[in-house]
Design a protein around this motif. Structure first.
Motif, mmCIF file in Angstrom:
data_model
loop_
_atom_site.group_PDB
_atom_site.id
_atom_site.type_symbol
_atom_site.label_atom_id
_atom_site.label_comp_id
_atom_site.label_asym_id
_atom_site.label_seq_id
_atom_site.Cartn_x
_atom_site.Cartn_y
_atom_site.Cartn_z
ATOM 1 N N ASP A 7 -0.490 -14.740 -132.544
ATOM 2 C CA ASP A 7 -1.126 -14.664 -133.866
ATOM 3 C C ASP A 7 -0.113 -14.390 -134.978
ATOM 4 O O ASP A 7 -0.491 -14.140 -136.108
ATOM 5 C CB ASP A 7 -2.251 -13.619 -133.871
ATOM 6 N N THR B 208 -4.183 -0.734 -129.706
ATOM 7 C CA THR B 208 -5.236 -1.572 -129.115
ATOM 8 C C THR B 208 -4.763 -3.020 -129.034
ATOM 9 O O THR B 208 -5.103 -3.731 -128.088
ATOM 10 C CB THR B 208 -6.554 -1.461 -129.908
ATOM 11 N N GLY B 209 -3.937 -3.454 -130.022
ATOM 12 C CA GLY B 209 -3.398 -4.822 -129.967
ATOM 13 C C GLY B 209 -2.556 -5.007 -128.704
ATOM 14 O O GLY B 209 -2.710 -5.993 -127.979
ATOM 15 N N ARG C 213 -3.352 -7.457 -125.664
ATOM 16 C CA ARG C 213 -2.401 -8.505 -125.257
ATOM 17 C C ARG C 213 -2.063 -8.371 -123.771
ATOM 18 O O ARG C 213 -1.922 -9.371 -123.065
ATOM 19 C CB ARG C 213 -1.121 -8.445 -126.117
ATOM 20 N N VAL D 79 -11.830 -8.249 -132.183
ATOM 21 C CA VAL D 79 -12.510 -8.160 -130.898
ATOM 22 C C VAL D 79 -13.689 -7.195 -131.076
ATOM 23 O O VAL D 79 -13.667 -6.334 -131.966
ATOM 24 C CB VAL D 79 -11.489 -7.651 -129.846
ATOM 25 N N GLN E 263 -9.250 -12.863 -135.612
ATOM 26 C CA GLN E 263 -10.479 -12.086 -135.860
ATOM 27 C C GLN E 263 -10.494 -10.820 -135.017
ATOM 28 O O GLN E 263 -9.629 -10.617 -134.171
ATOM 29 C CB GLN E 263 -11.693 -12.960 -135.541
ATOM 30 N N MET F 253 -8.646 -13.182 -130.654
ATOM 31 C CA MET F 253 -7.349 -12.693 -131.149
ATOM 32 C C MET F 253 -6.518 -13.830 -131.732
ATOM 33 O O MET F 253 -5.914 -13.678 -132.790
ATOM 34 C CB MET F 253 -6.576 -12.017 -130.023
HETATM 35 P P1 AMP Z 1 -2.540 -5.790 -133.754
HETATM 36 O O1 AMP Z 1 -1.480 -5.829 -132.711
HETATM 37 O O2 AMP Z 1 -2.977 -4.386 -134.075
HETATM 38 O O3 AMP Z 1 -2.184 -6.570 -134.991
HETATM 39 O O4 AMP Z 1 -3.842 -6.498 -133.120
HETATM 40 C C1 AMP Z 1 -3.796 -7.868 -132.744
HETATM 41 C C2 AMP Z 1 -5.213 -8.400 -132.584
HETATM 42 O O5 AMP Z 1 -5.890 -7.660 -131.564
HETATM 43 C C3 AMP Z 1 -6.098 -8.272 -133.805
HETATM 44 O O6 AMP Z 1 -5.917 -9.349 -134.724
HETATM 45 C C4 AMP Z 1 -7.480 -8.282 -133.166
HETATM 46 O O7 AMP Z 1 -7.868 -9.590 -132.772
HETATM 47 C C5 AMP Z 1 -7.258 -7.459 -131.907
HETATM 48 N N1 AMP Z 1 -7.473 -6.010 -132.147
HETATM 49 C C6 AMP Z 1 -6.539 -5.008 -132.074
HETATM 50 N N2 AMP Z 1 -7.081 -3.807 -132.346
HETATM 51 C C7 AMP Z 1 -8.396 -4.048 -132.605
HETATM 52 C C8 AMP Z 1 -9.491 -3.232 -132.985
HETATM 53 N N3 AMP Z 1 -9.338 -1.895 -133.175
HETATM 54 N N4 AMP Z 1 -10.698 -3.822 -133.167
HETATM 55 C C9 AMP Z 1 -10.875 -5.148 -132.999
HETATM 56 N N5 AMP Z 1 -9.886 -5.984 -132.668
HETATM 57 C C10 AMP Z 1 -8.649 -5.455 -132.471
#
Ligand code: AMP
Length: 197
Positions: free
Chosen positions: A141, A31-32, A36, A59, A57, A53
């Motif tokens: 981030d 999902t990240g 992105r 989403v 925090q 993001m």
């Molecule tokens: P990641 O790449 O998984 O570290 O995700 C990066 C950012 O995307 C997180 O810090 C959140 O802001 C957002 N994000 C990713 N997956 C989710 C999720 N399942 N629920 C809410 N926000 C998400």
């Protein structure tokens, strides 16, 4: 094979997911990464997600649940997928169960990478250094301030997923502090047991 990788930021979920993609020929649904991509493409979802993001925090569930529901319908996910970074809250886990049930599907495994939290900041710094060395673009981030907030979000909202999936009997744990190949081997062992069921 439908599985979830759980663990804090920097636990190695992305690295292990890439290996599973090669081994099992199923896509990694991060999902990240999807968020992105939406930010980079300047879509409506991307515009709503960007500031949240960047601040480390989460989403809203509404956005990510919809993204995941749509993505698992894609043809390349028909034989399975690896969810990386979703679910991140107990309500998302409940939504996922309902989303999959609605499609006549269910999870085969939930695998948690257990890591020593003191190692995570160093891993993030290494990821930044490796990305820079490879000429890639560093995540907005991936800086100590946002990383600390992401870890706080993880502790408050995502860590309870371990208890949730322990309760459903789906949780399997691997030692995420072991070296990368050893972690891959542990995961392969779990998946071969799941496939034999
Ligand atoms: P990641 O790449 O998984 O570290 O995700 C990066 C950012 O995307 C997180 O810090 C959140 O802001 C957002 N994000 C990713 N997956 C989710 C999720 N399942 N629920 C809410 N926000 C998400």
């Amino acid at each position: 094979m439908r599985l979830i990788l759980l663990g804090p930021p920097g636990a190695g979920k992305g690295t292990q997911a890439q290996r599973l993609v090669e081994r099992y020929g199923i896509p990694q649904l991060s999902t990240g990464d999807m968020l992105r991509a939406a930010v980079a493409a300047g879509t409506e979802v991307g515009k709503r997600a960007k500031a949240v993001m960047d601040a480390g925090q989460l989403v809203s569930d509404e956005i990510v649940n919809q993204i995941v529901s749509d993505r698992v319908d894609a043809r390349d996910a028909a034989r399975g997928f690896i969810l990386d970074g979703f679910p991140r809250t107990v309500p998302q886990a409940e939504a996922l169960r309902d989303i999959l049930a609605g499609k006549g599907q269910k999870l085969d495994a939930v695998i948690e990478l257990k890591v020593d939290e003191s190692a995570l900041l160093e891993r993030m710094k290494k990821r930044v250094a490796d990305t820079v060395a490879a000429g890639g673009k560093v995540r907005a981030d991936d800086n100590p301030e946002s990383f600390k907030l992401r870890l706080d979000e993880y502790r408050a909202k995502t860590a309870p997923l371990s208890a949730y999936y322990a309760g459903t009997g789906e949780l399997k744990t691997v030692d995420g502090m072991a070296d990368i190949d050893a972690v891959t081997a542990q995961i392969a062992g779990i998946l071969s047991m799941a496939a034999a069921k």
